[in-house]
Enzyme design. Structure first.
Site, short mmCIF file in Angstrom:
data_model
loop_
_atom_site.label_atom_id
_atom_site.label_comp_id
_atom_site.label_asym_id
_atom_site.label_seq_id
_atom_site.Cartn_x
_atom_site.Cartn_y
_atom_site.Cartn_z
N CYS A 1 48.97 38.53 58.26
CA CYS A 1 49.78 37.46 57.67
C CYS A 1 48.91 36.53 56.83
O CYS A 1 49.32 36.09 55.75
CB CYS A 1 50.47 36.65 58.76
N CYS B 1 56.25 34.98 58.20
CA CYS B 1 56.35 34.36 59.51
C CYS B 1 55.58 33.02 59.54
O CYS B 1 55.01 32.59 58.55
CB CYS B 1 55.76 35.30 60.55
N CYS C 1 54.24 44.46 57.44
CA CYS C 1 55.49 43.90 57.99
C CYS C 1 56.60 43.79 56.96
O CYS C 1 57.74 43.48 57.31
CB CYS C 1 55.22 42.51 58.57
N ASP D 1 56.89 41.55 54.64
CA ASP D 1 57.13 40.18 54.18
C ASP D 1 56.47 39.95 52.82
O ASP D 1 55.60 40.71 52.41
CB ASP D 1 56.59 39.17 55.21
FE1 FES Z 1 54.94 39.31 58.16
FE2 FES Z 1 53.50 37.50 59.40
S1 FES Z 1 54.64 39.11 60.30
S2 FES Z 1 53.74 37.75 57.30
#
Ligand code: FES
Length: 211
Positions: free
Chosen positions: A107, A63, A36, A38
């Site tokens: 995540c 998230c 993702c 992140d």
């Molecule tokens: Fe990226 Fe959860 S969607 S850490």
């Protein structure tokens, strides 16, 4: 439709424990998720004699599931020795949160991987790594896969920013395909130095930019 989060997840998301950074940490790591884009940073304070984690903090750019897992995983790690904390799994973290939707597995993996990377950073900084293989270009490249290109939230290798890696006499040279004046050039340099510079046979890391 909102994801079916447990009460515990929501509680840790709303009131995350151990958020923030530690100044002059004994170890730190920033990891990104290829799934993702992140990122999570983990900072450790460790008792030098007992190797017990005295303090741990995290910063999440992810998230709700990621923030909740960062919160629970730092709670689980605090007070443990680094050997014990290494054994914490994403399954354990997810179970402690009352479960996460399967689509959110990556995540919690990201939060646990960041803790493990910080522990590995501690071990490398303190000469605690048992396997001492000579550092190769492949090994450096593997580490560069954990250095984020903040422009797009993916790693340097995946975004094809690594033009060259070479090793000679303990000096690792990495050429990054960005101008030295780029706003993230210093961040990238620091992250590369942090990821590569503590390898047991590396004396110096030279990061060069192409313009
Ligand atoms: Fe990226 Fe959860 S969607 S850490």
């Amino acid at each position: 439709m909102p994801l079916p989060y447990s009460e515990i997840v929501m509680e840790h998301f709303r009131h995350p424990r151990n958020v923030g950074r530690i100044e002059n940490p004994d170890a730190k790591a920033v990891e990104g998720s290829p799934a993702c884009g992140d990122m999570v940073a983990v900072y450790l304070k460790v008792d030098e004699k007992t190797h017990r984690i005295e303090d741990v903090k995290f910063e999440s750019y992810g998230c709700a599931s990621n923030i909740a897992t960062g919160s629970i995983v730092t709670e689980l790690a605090k007070g443990k020795t680094i050997e014990e904390a290494k054994q914490i799994t994403w399954k354990e973290a997810s179970d402690a949160l009352g479960g996460l939707p399967p689509i959110k597995t990556h995540c919690s993996v990201l939060a646990v991987d960041s803790l493990r990377a910080a522990i590995q950073n501690y071990e490398e900084r303190h000469g605690l790594v048992a396997e001492r293989e000579p550092t190769t270009v492949e090994a450096v490249t593997r580490r560069l896969k954990h250095v984020m290109n903040p422009v797009v939230g993916l790693d340097l290798v995946r975004t094809k920013l690594v033009r060259e890696v070479s090793i000679a006499d303990g000096v690792v040279r990495v050429v990054i395909d960005l101008p030295a004046t780029h706003q993230f050039a210093n961040n990238i340099r620091e992250e590369i130095e942090e990821k590569v510079g503590h390898l047991w046979d590396v004396q110096q890391v030279v990061v060069q930019f192409t313009e």
